[in-house]
Design a protein around this motif. Structure first.
Motif, PDB file in Angstrom:
ATOM      1  N   LEU A  43     -14.479  41.128 -15.783  1.00 39.31           N
ATOM      2  CA  LEU A  43     -13.931  41.362 -14.450  1.00 39.31           C
ATOM      3  C   LEU A  43     -15.064  41.406 -13.434  1.00 39.31           C
ATOM      4  O   LEU A  43     -16.056  42.112 -13.632  1.00 39.31           O
ATOM      5  N   CYS A  91     -11.623  36.731 -21.334  1.00 36.56           N
ATOM      6  CA  CYS A  91     -10.733  37.030 -20.214  1.00 36.56           C
ATOM      7  C   CYS A  91     -11.329  36.500 -18.910  1.00 36.56           C
ATOM      8  O   CYS A  91     -10.612  35.903 -18.092  1.00 36.56           O
ATOM      9  N   LEU A  95      -9.637  33.756 -16.390  1.00 33.91           N
ATOM     10  CA  LEU A  95      -9.439  34.044 -14.960  1.00 33.91           C
ATOM     11  C   LEU A  95     -10.111  32.974 -14.097  1.00 33.91           C
ATOM     12  O   LEU A  95      -9.581  32.569 -13.060  1.00 33.91           O
ATOM     13  N   ARG A  98      -8.158  29.883 -13.708  1.00 29.23           N
ATOM     14  CA  ARG A  98      -6.985  30.051 -12.853  1.00 29.23           C
ATOM     15  C   ARG A  98      -7.338  30.274 -11.380  1.00 29.23           C
ATOM     16  O   ARG A  98      -6.461  30.486 -10.561  1.00 29.23           O
ATOM     17  N   GLY A 100     -11.240  31.088 -10.299  1.00 31.07           N
ATOM     18  CA  GLY A 100     -12.461  31.877 -10.202  1.00 31.07           C
ATOM     19  C   GLY A 100     -13.201  31.697  -8.891  1.00 31.07           C
ATOM     20  O   GLY A 100     -13.733  32.654  -8.324  1.00 31.07           O
ATOM     21  N   PRO A 147     -16.293  33.679 -15.568  1.00 27.59           N
ATOM     22  CA  PRO A 147     -15.299  33.034 -14.697  1.00 27.59           C
ATOM     23  C   PRO A 147     -15.813  31.740 -14.077  1.00 27.59           C
ATOM     24  O   PRO A 147     -15.036  30.807 -13.834  1.00 27.59           O
TER      25      PRO A 147
END
Length: 225
Positions: A43, A91, A95, A98, A100, A147
């Motif tokens: 994240l 993850c 992300l 989709r 980044g 990402p």
């Protein structure tokens, strides 16, 4: 008569400092390692978390009878570290695929954008495989590269293979280093803060060298013009 009782967090949770490895480990143990590594590597908001120092300190705290802090189980620490790091990176990659670039563009954090620049340079200079592995050892870059790799369409199979290799080497090496040092040095907790500071400094060296190299390259280019 008094009013209804209010709910409050346990004192241990109120005292947790998410930037301090010892505080996190005392409060959450091995589970905290998995959560922190997932956030740091998966994240964008987790770029400030203490991944390197957390792993090293966790290794130290696995040595029985050599410190005054909480005792952790080595097998649990290794499992939590590997799972958190690998799941987080995967993850982050998903992300990135989709959107980044859009997520990164919304952030105004200068340090995060510097990390993205370093990550893109790593991908361009070393290729996908080496860049994904090397990024594990560079704070901030290991947060942003995953990402970014998804946004730049790094093949899923390539990314997964090399992020697993890099994640296992990074986590196991730091935990075992902490465990080995804790096993060989009596009263290791007396030196915990200097050791953690040293780990943080060493982990930042690749980023410092990369910044200096980039600055020299830009200076040389300006002189040619």
């Amino acid at each position: 008569m008094g009013g209804p009782p209010t709910l409050s967090a346990p004192p241990a949770l109120l005292a947790v400092n998410i930037l301090d490895a010892s505080s996190l480990l005392s409060a959450f143990g091995a589970l905290g390692i998995a959560v922190v590594l997932f956030a740091e590597t998966g994240l964008l908001v987790g770029f400030f978390l203490p991944g390197d120092s957390l792993l090293f300190t966790a290794g130290l705290l696995c040595v029985p009878g050599r410190h005054s802090g909480p005792h952790l189980d080595l097998a649990q620490v290794l499992a939590a570290s590997v799972v958190g790091a690998l799941a987080g990176a995967q993850c982050g990659y998903l992300l990135g695929r989709r959107g980044g670039r859009a997520l990164l563009a919304r952030s105004r954090n200068h340090r995060l954008h510097q990390g993205a620049q370093r990550a893109e340079e790593l991908l361009g200079r070393y290729g996908h495989a080496r860049a994904v592995v090397l990024a594990r050892f560079v704070p901030v870059v290991r947060t942003v590269l995953n990402p970014l790799a998804g946004a730049l369409d790094v093949p899923p199979r390539t990314f997964t293979l090399w992020q697993v290799l890099g994640g296992v080497v990074w986590t196991v090496a730091l935990v075992v280093a902490g465990y080995g040092l804790g096993s060989s040095v009596p009263n290791i907790d007396h030196y915990l803060l200097p050791l953690v500071a040293l780990v943080v400094v060493v982990s930042l060296l690749p980023l410092v060298f990369e910044l200096l190299r980039s600055r020299r390259t830009r200076t040389a280019g300006d002189e040619v013009r």
